[in-house]
Scaffold this active site. Structure first.
Site, PDB file in Angstrom:
ATOM      1  N   HIS A 145       0.828  -1.207   0.000  1.00 39.21           N
ATOM      2  CA  HIS A 145       0.000   0.000   0.000  1.00 39.21           C
ATOM      3  C   HIS A 145       0.861   1.255   0.000  1.00 39.21           C
ATOM      4  O   HIS A 145       2.099   1.191   0.063  1.00 39.21           O
ATOM      5  CB  HIS A 145      -0.953   0.001   1.196  1.00 39.21           C
ATOM      6  CG  HIS A 145      -0.295  -0.039   2.549  1.00 39.21           C
ATOM      7  ND1 HIS A 145       0.480   0.997   3.043  1.00 39.21           N
ATOM      8  CD2 HIS A 145      -0.303  -0.988   3.519  1.00 39.21           C
ATOM      9  CE1 HIS A 145       0.917   0.691   4.250  1.00 39.21           C
ATOM     10  NE2 HIS A 145       0.466  -0.515   4.562  1.00 39.21           N
ATOM     11  N   CYS A 153       3.067  -4.885   6.662  1.00 36.66           N
ATOM     12  CA  CYS A 153       2.818  -4.712   5.226  1.00 36.66           C
ATOM     13  C   CYS A 153       4.071  -4.221   4.517  1.00 36.66           C
ATOM     14  O   CYS A 153       5.129  -4.065   5.121  1.00 36.66           O
ATOM     15  CB  CYS A 153       1.673  -3.725   5.013  1.00 36.66           C
ATOM     16  SG  CYS A 153       0.097  -4.259   5.724  1.00 36.66           S
TER      17      CYS A 153
END
Length: 257
Positions: A145, A153
């Site tokens: 992202h 992440c």
């Protein structure tokens, strides 16, 4: 003169909130066209937006590579993006809450794309996959992202995720059902594996290297499955039992560990 100033301020606030909501609903960030530089680079390597793609992530050097299939049928490197941040240490994600970014081979489908992410744009890596599940590994919402922040992440700049997301979107629009995502601790060279030979993850990384070697040798993403709780690449049949015996053929790439 307004005799009810409080009501007036509340009304103004409501209009502002509604305007903000309308702006979000109408947000078209996920449909922003590829920029001219990327389109030119695609043409330079003999590819196009609709062609299949592969993404490779290297934790140690904080790099994300996008590869595209070319007119030759082989894949070529399109662009390397810097990763702002990934969390944890080198090694796979084991359990929910360990703040580890995952490692392994994953297939990203259109259903995993998130055009309304709080982190500008994002896509789910598909963790836990068949391999992770075979080892009882847990975790949710592991993403690539924007916003340059990460807890488990792979965080890119907003500009970077705009390009990566658009490349994936155009590949799906070209009729491709998924793209392969290779999440790796480092560049899978013999020297790097030797440097980390004492790691408890050395055997796992040796297994991943079987797949990356197949890609490097053929410039084609290897099909992968799981048997004997390890990755097997280019197996003669699919749908293997992740805990069952692996098929043994000359064309099957497996690691012995």
């Amino acid at each position: 003169m307004n005799r009810h100033p409080l009501r007036f301020l509340i009304a103004i606030a409501a209009v502002v909130v509604l305007a903000g909501c309308s702006q979000f609903v109408g947000d078209n960030r996920h449909n922003v066209p590829l920029n001219k530089e990327l389109v030119a680079r695609l043409a330079e390597i003999g590819s196009s937006p609709a062609q299949p793609m592969v993404i490779r992530v290297y934790k140690q050097s904080s790099e994300l590579e996008v590869w595209k299939r070319t007119n030759s049928g082989q894949y070529a490197l399109l662009k390397t993006f810097p990763i702002c941040k990934w969390s944890g240490a080198l090694g796979p994600k084991i359990r929910e809450g360990d703040h580890q970014s995952p490692e392994g081979f994953y297939d990203v489908t259109p259903a995993l794309m998130n055009p309304k992410s709080a982190y500008w744009l994002s896509f789910n890596v598909g963790f836990p996959n068949k391999f992770d599940q075979a080892w009882g590994r847990t975790g949710t919402n592991l993403m690539v992202h924007g916003d340059c922040r990460s807890v488990g992440c792979f965080a890119m700049t907003d500009e970077g995720i705009k390009e990566i997301y658009a490349l994936a979107r155009e590949s799906f629009r070209g009729g491709n059902r998924s793209f392969q995502l290779q999440l790796l601790p480092f560049r899978m060279t013999d020297a790097n594996l030797a440097q980390h030979a004492a790691s408890p993850h050395a055997a796992f990384w040796g297994n991943l290297k079987q797949g990356t070697d197949a890609f490097d040798r053929t410039k084609q993403p290897p099909a992968w499955d799981v048997c004997e709780k390890k990755y097997v690449f280019n197996p003669p049949v699919g749908g293997l039992d992740p805990a069952g015996a692996c098929p043994v053929t000359p064309s099957t790439v497996m690691a012995n560990f």
